[in-house]
Design a protein around this motif. Structure first.
Motif, short mmCIF file in Angstrom:
data_model
loop_
_atom_site.label_atom_id
_atom_site.label_comp_id
_atom_site.label_asym_id
_atom_site.label_seq_id
_atom_site.Cartn_x
_atom_site.Cartn_y
_atom_site.Cartn_z
N SER A 31 27.90 26.86 38.34
CA SER A 31 28.97 25.91 38.66
C SER A 31 30.07 26.64 39.47
N ARG A 32 30.44 26.07 40.37
CA ARG A 32 31.51 26.60 41.17
C ARG A 32 32.35 25.54 41.93
N PRO A 33 33.60 25.88 42.14
CA PRO A 33 34.14 27.40 42.11
C PRO A 33 34.08 28.10 41.01
N ALA A 34 34.36 29.34 41.03
CA ALA A 34 34.13 30.13 39.92
C ALA A 34 35.05 31.30 39.90
N PRO A 35 35.76 31.96 38.85
CA PRO A 35 36.37 33.07 38.71
C PRO A 35 35.26 34.44 39.31
N LEU A 36 36.05 35.34 39.76
CA LEU A 36 35.34 36.53 40.23
C LEU A 36 35.50 37.73 39.35
N VAL A 37 34.22 38.52 39.28
CA VAL A 37 34.29 39.89 38.78
C VAL A 37 33.88 40.79 39.86
N ILE A 38 34.45 41.75 40.14
CA ILE A 38 33.91 42.91 41.23
C ILE A 38 33.53 44.15 40.19
N GLY A 39 32.47 44.61 40.50
CA GLY A 39 32.10 46.02 39.76
C GLY A 39 32.36 47.12 40.74
N CYS A 40 32.70 48.26 40.32
CA CYS A 40 32.96 49.56 41.08
C CYS A 40 31.92 50.50 40.32
N HIS A 41 30.94 51.33 41.20
CA HIS A 41 30.24 52.22 40.48
C HIS A 41 30.78 53.51 40.51
N GLY A 42 30.27 54.58 39.75
CA GLY A 42 30.68 55.99 39.66
C GLY A 42 30.43 56.60 41.00
N LEU A 43 31.08 57.98 40.79
CA LEU A 43 31.12 58.70 41.95
C LEU A 43 29.91 59.16 42.87
N ALA A 65 31.28 34.27 38.92
CA ALA A 65 30.60 35.15 39.88
C ALA A 65 30.97 36.53 39.91
N TYR A 66 29.75 37.48 40.15
CA TYR A 66 29.89 38.93 40.06
C TYR A 66 29.50 39.39 41.20
N PHE A 67 30.20 40.08 41.65
CA PHE A 67 29.96 41.05 43.10
C PHE A 67 30.03 42.57 42.74
N ARG A 68 28.79 43.06 43.03
CA ARG A 68 28.68 44.55 42.77
C ARG A 68 28.17 45.11 44.53
N PHE A 69 29.09 46.12 44.60
CA PHE A 69 28.70 46.68 46.14
C PHE A 69 28.87 48.27 46.10
N LEU A 111 40.75 37.16 39.15
CA LEU A 111 39.66 38.49 39.01
C LEU A 111 39.76 39.18 37.73
N GLY A 112 38.44 39.44 37.71
CA GLY A 112 38.19 40.50 36.54
C GLY A 112 37.44 41.85 37.34
N LEU A 113 37.61 42.93 36.68
CA LEU A 113 37.29 44.26 37.52
C LEU A 113 36.42 45.09 36.30
N PHE A 114 35.37 45.69 36.71
CA PHE A 114 34.49 46.52 35.87
C PHE A 114 34.37 47.77 36.64
N GLY A 115 34.76 48.91 36.14
CA GLY A 115 34.32 50.27 36.81
C GLY A 115 33.78 51.24 35.75
N SER A 116 32.82 51.85 36.21
CA SER A 116 32.06 52.82 35.59
C SER A 116 32.50 54.19 36.13
N SER A 117 32.96 55.26 35.22
CA SER A 117 33.20 56.72 35.53
C SER A 117 34.27 56.47 36.47
N MET A 118 34.18 57.12 37.75
CA MET A 118 35.07 57.06 38.86
C MET A 118 35.66 55.46 39.20
N GLY A 119 34.60 54.72 39.21
CA GLY A 119 34.84 53.54 39.26
C GLY A 119 35.89 52.69 38.58
N GLY A 120 36.10 53.27 37.06
CA GLY A 120 36.87 52.66 36.37
C GLY A 120 38.28 53.16 36.62
N ALA A 121 38.38 54.60 37.26
CA ALA A 121 39.54 55.08 37.89
C ALA A 121 40.08 54.00 38.81
N VAL A 122 39.15 53.62 40.01
CA VAL A 122 39.52 53.00 41.00
C VAL A 122 39.95 51.82 40.65
#
Length: 243
Positions: A31-43, A65-69, A111-122
């Motif tokens: 179902s869209r439009p949808a809110p967005l979550v962006i994921g940031c990986h570690g170092l 909607a989840y975006f990992r890059f 917007l929601g954000l998820f970050g792992s390790s350094m991605g969390g700092a970002v």
């Protein structure tokens, strides 16, 4: 291009940040439009980490909607990890990804954000500028010195430690962070668990801290991964005001 991953559709996307071409994967919900979550990986990771994949599928199934890059110099993105890695450069990658996705009519400006390790700092450094509604971190460092020390021990030739060419300290950023779920393992030998306690102490409400017993920096215990995916997706869903 739309493909199928885990029985659900995904889109492989490209966008630009400061002259670098970056690659990412969007998991759009039914179902869209949808809110967005962006994921940031570690170092030293990329967008295909197990935590990212599991969280992306869970968020997609819950209507987000989840975006990992891949950050510059990582995975399929352009750049050199040794030359182009700093907290502010990775924050710029995140903000460019956000601007690219907000141009789409099927993405809401929530917007929601998820970050792992350094991605969390970002994510914590970018949270206010990105107008973030909700945030999840795992094993996030407050200061770069911790990561550089761990890398120097694991790679005594110094090459890995050179990836973080500038120091960072999030001590003053944390008071601006709120609606955060902080995950950390109490046996993490890369980023000590006291970083999680500092984040939780200084961040604003609402907030929650989950310390995983005998948990390591990679979250290698499948039970910890299951707990993380369940609780993180629920926190993001509630923070983005989904029914």
């Amino acid at each position: 291009m739309t493909e199928i991953f885990g029985g659900l559709p995904i889109e492989e996307l490209e966008f630009h940040a400061d002259g670098f071409r970056l690659r990412g994967t969007l998991h759009p919900p039914a179902s869209r439009p949808a809110p967005l979550v962006i994921g940031c990986h570690g170092l030293l990771s990329d967008r295909r980490s197990p935590k990212q994949l599991a969280l992306a599928e869970s968020c997609q199934g819950l209507g987000m909607a989840y975006f990992r890059f891949d950050h510059r110099g990582c995975g399929e993105s352009q750049g050199s990890i040794e030359r182009d890695t700093s907290l502010d450069e990775r924050r710029s990658d995140l903000l460019h990804a956000l601007r690219h996705l907000y141009r789409r009519s099927d993405i809401e400006k929530r917007l929601g954000l998820f970050g792992s390790s350094m991605g969390g700092a970002v994510c914590m450094r970018a949270a206010v500028q990105a107008d973030t509604a909700v945030l999840v971190t795992f094993a996030a460092p407050v200061r770069s010195r911790t990561l550089k020390t761990a890398l120097a021990i694991s790679q005594p030739n110094g090459r890995m430690a050179s990836f973080l060419k500038t120091e960072f300290d999030l001590g003053e950023d944390l008071a601006e962070v709120r609606n955060i779920l902080v995950f950390h393992g109490d046996a993490d030998d890369v980023v000590p668990v006291d970083h999680a306690h500092e984040i939780f102490q200084k961040a604003g409400d609402p907030k929650r801290l989950i310390i995983q017993k005998n948990g390591d920096h990679l979250m290698s215990d499948p039970r910890h991964q299951q707990e993380f995916t369940r609780e993180a997706a629920l926190w993001l869903k509630q923070g983005l005001r989904l029914p």
